[in-house]
Scaffold this motif. Structure first.
Motif, PDB file in Angstrom:
ATOM      1  N   CYS A 239      58.457  67.428  79.607  1.00 41.43           N
ATOM      2  CA  CYS A 239      58.700  66.772  78.472  1.00 41.43           C
ATOM      3  C   CYS A 239      57.726  67.563  77.346  1.00 41.43           C
ATOM      4  O   CYS A 239      56.295  67.489  77.393  1.00 41.43           O
ATOM      5  CB  CYS A 239      58.012  65.240  78.455  1.00 41.43           C
ATOM      6  N   GLU A 240      58.417  68.059  76.291  1.00 39.28           N
ATOM      7  CA  GLU A 240      57.848  68.818  75.508  1.00 39.28           C
ATOM      8  C   GLU A 240      57.560  67.937  74.018  1.00 39.28           C
ATOM      9  O   GLU A 240      56.309  68.438  73.253  1.00 39.28           O
ATOM     10  CB  GLU A 240      58.732  69.886  74.820  1.00 39.28           C
ATOM     11  N   SER A 241      58.355  66.934  73.778  1.00 36.73           N
ATOM     12  CA  SER A 241      57.952  66.210  72.538  1.00 36.73           C
ATOM     13  C   SER A 241      58.564  64.917  72.777  1.00 36.73           C
ATOM     14  O   SER A 241      59.179  64.587  73.592  1.00 36.73           O
ATOM     15  CB  SER A 241      58.388  66.992  71.374  1.00 36.73           C
TER      16      SER A 241
ATOM     17  N   VAL B 254      47.344  65.297  75.273  1.00 29.41           N
ATOM     18  CA  VAL B 254      47.906  64.237  75.804  1.00 29.41           C
ATOM     19  C   VAL B 254      48.503  63.470  74.761  1.00 29.41           C
ATOM     20  O   VAL B 254      47.943  63.272  73.544  1.00 29.41           O
ATOM     21  CB  VAL B 254      46.552  63.297  76.550  1.00 29.41           C
ATOM     22  N   ILE B 255      49.733  62.945  75.123  1.00 29.04           N
ATOM     23  CA  ILE B 255      50.384  61.865  74.279  1.00 29.04           C
ATOM     24  C   ILE B 255      50.473  60.670  75.023  1.00 29.04           C
ATOM     25  O   ILE B 255      51.046  60.656  76.195  1.00 29.04           O
ATOM     26  CB  ILE B 255      51.805  62.409  73.679  1.00 29.04           C
ATOM     27  N   VAL B 256      49.990  59.592  74.897  1.00 27.09           N
ATOM     28  CA  VAL B 256      49.894  58.197  75.263  1.00 27.09           C
ATOM     29  C   VAL B 256      50.769  57.216  74.434  1.00 27.09           C
ATOM     30  O   VAL B 256      50.724  57.029  73.521  1.00 27.09           O
ATOM     31  CB  VAL B 256      48.592  57.560  75.630  1.00 27.09           C
ATOM     32  N   VAL B 257      51.745  56.853  75.297  1.00 25.36           N
ATOM     33  CA  VAL B 257      52.674  55.794  74.713  1.00 25.36           C
ATOM     34  C   VAL B 257      52.454  54.492  74.847  1.00 25.36           C
ATOM     35  O   VAL B 257      52.531  53.974  76.099  1.00 25.36           O
ATOM     36  CB  VAL B 257      54.234  56.157  75.154  1.00 25.36           C
ATOM     37  N   GLY B 258      51.820  53.683  73.934  1.00 22.52           N
ATOM     38  CA  GLY B 258      51.298  52.430  74.222  1.00 22.52           C
ATOM     39  C   GLY B 258      49.645  52.276  74.103  1.00 22.52           C
ATOM     40  O   GLY B 258      49.025  53.390  74.449  1.00 22.52           O
TER      41      GLY B 258
ATOM     42  N   LYS C   1      43.014  67.311  71.864  1.00 25.03           N
ATOM     43  CA  LYS C   1      43.547  66.333  70.959  1.00 25.03           C
ATOM     44  C   LYS C   1      44.463  65.281  71.801  1.00 25.03           C
ATOM     45  O   LYS C   1      45.263  65.778  72.746  1.00 25.03           O
ATOM     46  CB  LYS C   1      44.669  66.766  69.785  1.00 25.03           C
ATOM     47  N   ILE C   2      44.269  64.066  71.369  1.00 25.29           N
ATOM     48  CA  ILE C   2      45.011  62.823  72.455  1.00 25.29           C
ATOM     49  C   ILE C   2      45.778  62.019  71.226  1.00 25.29           C
ATOM     50  O   ILE C   2      44.994  61.501  70.191  1.00 25.29           O
ATOM     51  CB  ILE C   2      43.925  61.905  73.087  1.00 25.29           C
ATOM     52  N   LEU C   3      46.922  61.872  71.225  1.00 27.23           N
ATOM     53  CA  LEU C   3      47.647  61.025  70.403  1.00 27.23           C
ATOM     54  C   LEU C   3      48.214  59.702  71.120  1.00 27.23           C
ATOM     55  O   LEU C   3      48.577  59.555  72.192  1.00 27.23           O
ATOM     56  CB  LEU C   3      49.189  61.565  70.097  1.00 27.23           C
TER      57      LEU C   3
ATOM     58  N   GLY D 231      51.087  72.701  79.095  1.00 30.42           N
ATOM     59  CA  GLY D 231      50.151  72.229  80.084  1.00 30.42           C
ATOM     60  C   GLY D 231      49.661  70.798  80.038  1.00 30.42           C
ATOM     61  O   GLY D 231      48.770  70.114  80.664  1.00 30.42           O
ATOM     62  N   GLY D 232      50.134  70.106  78.709  1.00 31.64           N
ATOM     63  CA  GLY D 232      49.662  69.012  78.439  1.00 31.64           C
ATOM     64  C   GLY D 232      50.512  67.925  79.174  1.00 31.64           C
ATOM     65  O   GLY D 232      51.310  68.021  80.043  1.00 31.64           O
ATOM     66  N   LYS D 233      49.914  66.656  78.897  1.00 35.08           N
ATOM     67  CA  LYS D 233      50.572  65.561  79.554  1.00 35.08           C
ATOM     68  C   LYS D 233      51.202  64.282  78.658  1.00 35.08           C
ATOM     69  O   LYS D 233      50.614  64.184  77.480  1.00 35.08           O
ATOM     70  CB  LYS D 233      49.500  64.707  80.385  1.00 35.08           C
ATOM     71  N   VAL D 234      52.262  63.827  78.897  1.00 34.26           N
ATOM     72  CA  VAL D 234      52.642  62.777  78.311  1.00 34.26           C
ATOM     73  C   VAL D 234      52.732  61.443  79.326  1.00 34.26           C
ATOM     74  O   VAL D 234      53.144  61.811  80.493  1.00 34.26           O
ATOM     75  CB  VAL D 234      54.244  62.918  77.783  1.00 34.26           C
ATOM     76  N   ILE D 235      52.037  60.437  78.840  1.00 34.95           N
ATOM     77  CA  ILE D 235      51.750  59.300  79.801  1.00 34.95           C
ATOM     78  C   ILE D 235      52.409  58.113  79.123  1.00 34.95           C
ATOM     79  O   ILE D 235      51.739  57.663  78.151  1.00 34.95           O
ATOM     80  CB  ILE D 235      50.430  59.181  79.862  1.00 34.95           C
TER      81      ILE D 235
END
Length: 618
Positions: free
Chosen positions: A264-266, A47-51, A74-76, A285-289
């Motif tokens: 969204c890959e990166s 998971v990538i969280v923006v903000g 892993k969560i960024l 299979g991951g998420k960008v939020i």
């Protein structure tokens, strides 16, 4: 309840690396050895969280509660501002108003009206977002949430109570009152009185919800602070930032999203802490939020793969109009006379009125916030608010482009206001001396307020620039609501203190046009609409449910997912139209709701069962 983190070295950093990242505060902040020549990192994230603002904190709370408990998950979290440790001095109850005069925490948008008039509109830029500097806590009505997000009112009543319980807030009806009690007593005595705070409105973990059925109502909200003034009951406190699964990167700004066939890959990131560009990838299979507030629609607009015409539309912020300053004179050594204590500053009470337009067909809710205290404790807030009264539109537009100019002008205005305070003190000192009470017998404190309300016209983000168009007063009903709301509440405001001395009041009105009499209101509104234009820093819209992102009606796992993508979500205030009350709790609720839908094992199991049934049917 977790407290905010203090910076220390990452587990991944070698013992020989003495140049520790200042703002990568989590234990697992990405180390120097994880990069490649093109700036991409070898670590991939689930998971990538923006903000890291209100929506992000509530969403992360759900994500961590339901994610696998191992280091491989892993969560960024990517935050543009600094970490909470470095900003906690001004988020403390004693210094919170300083945040509005601190350029690295409070940043201005490049906002203006359709005809180019500057709008002073800002955002919180720090770990925890607005929840790290705000006071106010109030939910929109469950009927409003049902209209814009789906479900039903009972669902939202339960969702509010569920999230509020996580913050473990004290019952505000049990807390001691000082000046708030004066506000309550006087609000029921005016010609058009307010209904007193109703405990039934605070059913959601002691947080009030807007009651649409009452035209004039006072609301009491709980505090985020402990007895020592530390902010321990906000969103940032919900997260264990030292969890091995989290990598927190502060002073980093996401510049673009990289897609392949709708996935969204990166994300491309500018690391302002180290002065370099980086690329962070998401696992299959991951998420960008996106939880970046105004950054969320901007990132979607920059993505050429997304052709949705509704992205960046339906944007609003509250019009914010400062009102008169009144003097509260307290006698020295008179305990009964001490109405304002050191913790007052922002009174934990709202006055909300449903205000009709002239034709009577439309209404808007006007919110009144109250401030009280010694002027030196409120001067940072006042100097920032009164920047809106600067006479030159170009100067105000430049403040949005150059943050240092905002800081310089705010500090300059603070010096000028300090001179006014000195004149106040000399005036009352002479008065005490001539009446044989002794110099300094009267302690001067002030009370003031502001009114905020929604605009009728929607604004938008410009596609080819960083401008945000806010249509303040472009619909004549905005001015009608402003005039009616202020006139109807002047009696209450004047009952809370004394008008300043005539000479000072004349100088104050010469600069601001702020009214003290009903006949002065129309001129103030006209001047404000043409020359002042200040927002409440509550920007919303741009990625609305049902227009840009999925409501999850068919599949709860799609809740918040951007249309025409497979793994990109939005979970912040840009998902909804501007709430009619202070936005903090509604933003938390959106993050909590989206997080629960897409991370809850119950939702996942229900979805898998549905798919199995569908396969058997086929």
């Amino acid at each position: 309840m977790k407290t905010y983190p203090t910076p220390r070295a990452s587990k991944k950093q070698s013992s020989g690396d003495k140049n520790l990242h200042r703002d990568s505060v989590a234990l697992n902040a990405v180390g120097r050895g994880s990069g490649t020549q093109d700036g991409s990192t070898t670590t991939k994230y689930d998971v990538i969280v923006v903000g890291s603002g209100n929506g992000a904190c509530a969403l992360l709370n759900e994500c961590l509660a339901n994610a696998p408990k191992n280091k491989d998950y892993k969560i960024l979290v990517i935050e543009q501002g600094r970490n909470f440790f470095y900003t906690s001095d001004v988020t403390h109850q004693n210094g919170w108003s300083k945040s509005y005069a601190t350029a690295d925490i409070f940043k201005l948008h490049n906002a203006m009206t359709s005809d180019g008039k500057a709008v002073i509109s800002g955002k919180a830029c720090t770990q925890g977002g607005g929840g790290s500097i705000n006071f106010t806590m109030m939910y929109e009505s469950s009927a409003w949430l049902t209209e814009h997000l789906g479900k039903n009112e009972t669902y939202w009543d339960q969702m509010k109570a569920q999230f509020s319980e996580k913050l473990k807030l004290d019952d505000p009806f049990d807390l001691p009152e000082r000046f708030a009690k004066v506000i309550k007593n006087n609000a029921k005595k005016i010609e058009n009185p307010y209904e007193l705070p109703n405990k039934s409105d605070n059913y959601a973990g002691h947080v009030p919800s807007l009651n649409e059925k009452v035209e004039k109502q006072l609301y009491i909200f709980p505090t985020q602070f402990n007895d020592f003034g530390q902010r321990v009951k906000s969103g940032v406190s919900l997260i264990d930032w030292y969890d091995d699964r989290i990598d927190l990167k502060c002073l980093c700004e996401v510049k673009s999203l990289n897609f392949a066939e709708g996935t969204c890959e990166s994300v491309d990131v500018r690391n302002n802490d180290e002065g370099k560009n980086e690329i962070y990838s998401v696992k299959p299979g991951g998420k960008v939020i996106l939880c970046g507030g105004s950054a969320s629609p901007r990132l979607l607009m920059k993505s050429k793969e997304l052709k949705n015409e509704h992205i960046g539309r339906f944007v609003k912020d509250h019009i914010c109009m400062p009102l008169g300053v009144y003097v509260v004179a307290e006698k020295k050594n008179d305990e009964k006379g001490k109405l304002i204590g050191p913790k007052d500053n922002y009174e934990s009470i709202f006055a909300i009125a449903s205000v009709p337009t002239k034709n009577g067909d439309d209404r808007e809710f006007a919110n009144f916030d109250f401030f009280s205290g010694q002027f030196d404790r409120l001067i940072f807030l006042a100097s920032s608010l009164y920047l809106a009264f600067l006479p030159f539109n170009l100067l105000k537009r430049l403040m949005g482009r150059f943050p240092f100019l905002f800081t310089v002008l705010s500090n300059s205005l603070r010096v000028l206001l300090t001179v006014f305070v000195f004149i106040f003190e000399v005036f009352y000192g002479l008065k005490d001396f001539l009446t044989f009470q002794g110099w300094g017998a009267t302690k001067i404190k002030i009370t003031t307020s502001l009114v905020k309300f929604n605009t009728f016209a929607d604004g938008y983000y410009e596609e080819d620039s960083d401008k945000i168009i806010l249509k303040f007063f472009e619909d004549k009903r905005d001015a009608e609501v402003a005039e009616e709301a202020i006139k109807d509440n002047l009696e209450l405001l004047e009952s809370l203190g004394n008008k300043p001395p005539l000479l000072l009041r004349a100088i104050f009105r010469l600069v601001t046009k702020i009214p003290y009499e009903p006949y002065q209101v129309k001129r103030y509104v006209k001047n404000f609409s043409k020359n002042t234009l200040l927002s409440e820093q509550h920007l919303a819209g741009g990625c609305l449910f049902g227009k840009v992102i999925d409501k999850g009606d068919k599949d709860p796992l799609d809740t918040g997912k951007v249309f025409d993508t497979t793994n990109l979500y939005v979970a912040d205030l840009s998902c909804v139209p501007l709430p009619r009350v202070s936005t903090q709790m509604t933003a938390y609720l959106i993050g909590h709701y989206v997080g629960q839908q897409i991370f809850s094992p119950t939702t996942t199991a229900q979805n898998e069962n549905t798919n199995m049934v569908a396969e058997k049917t086929e």
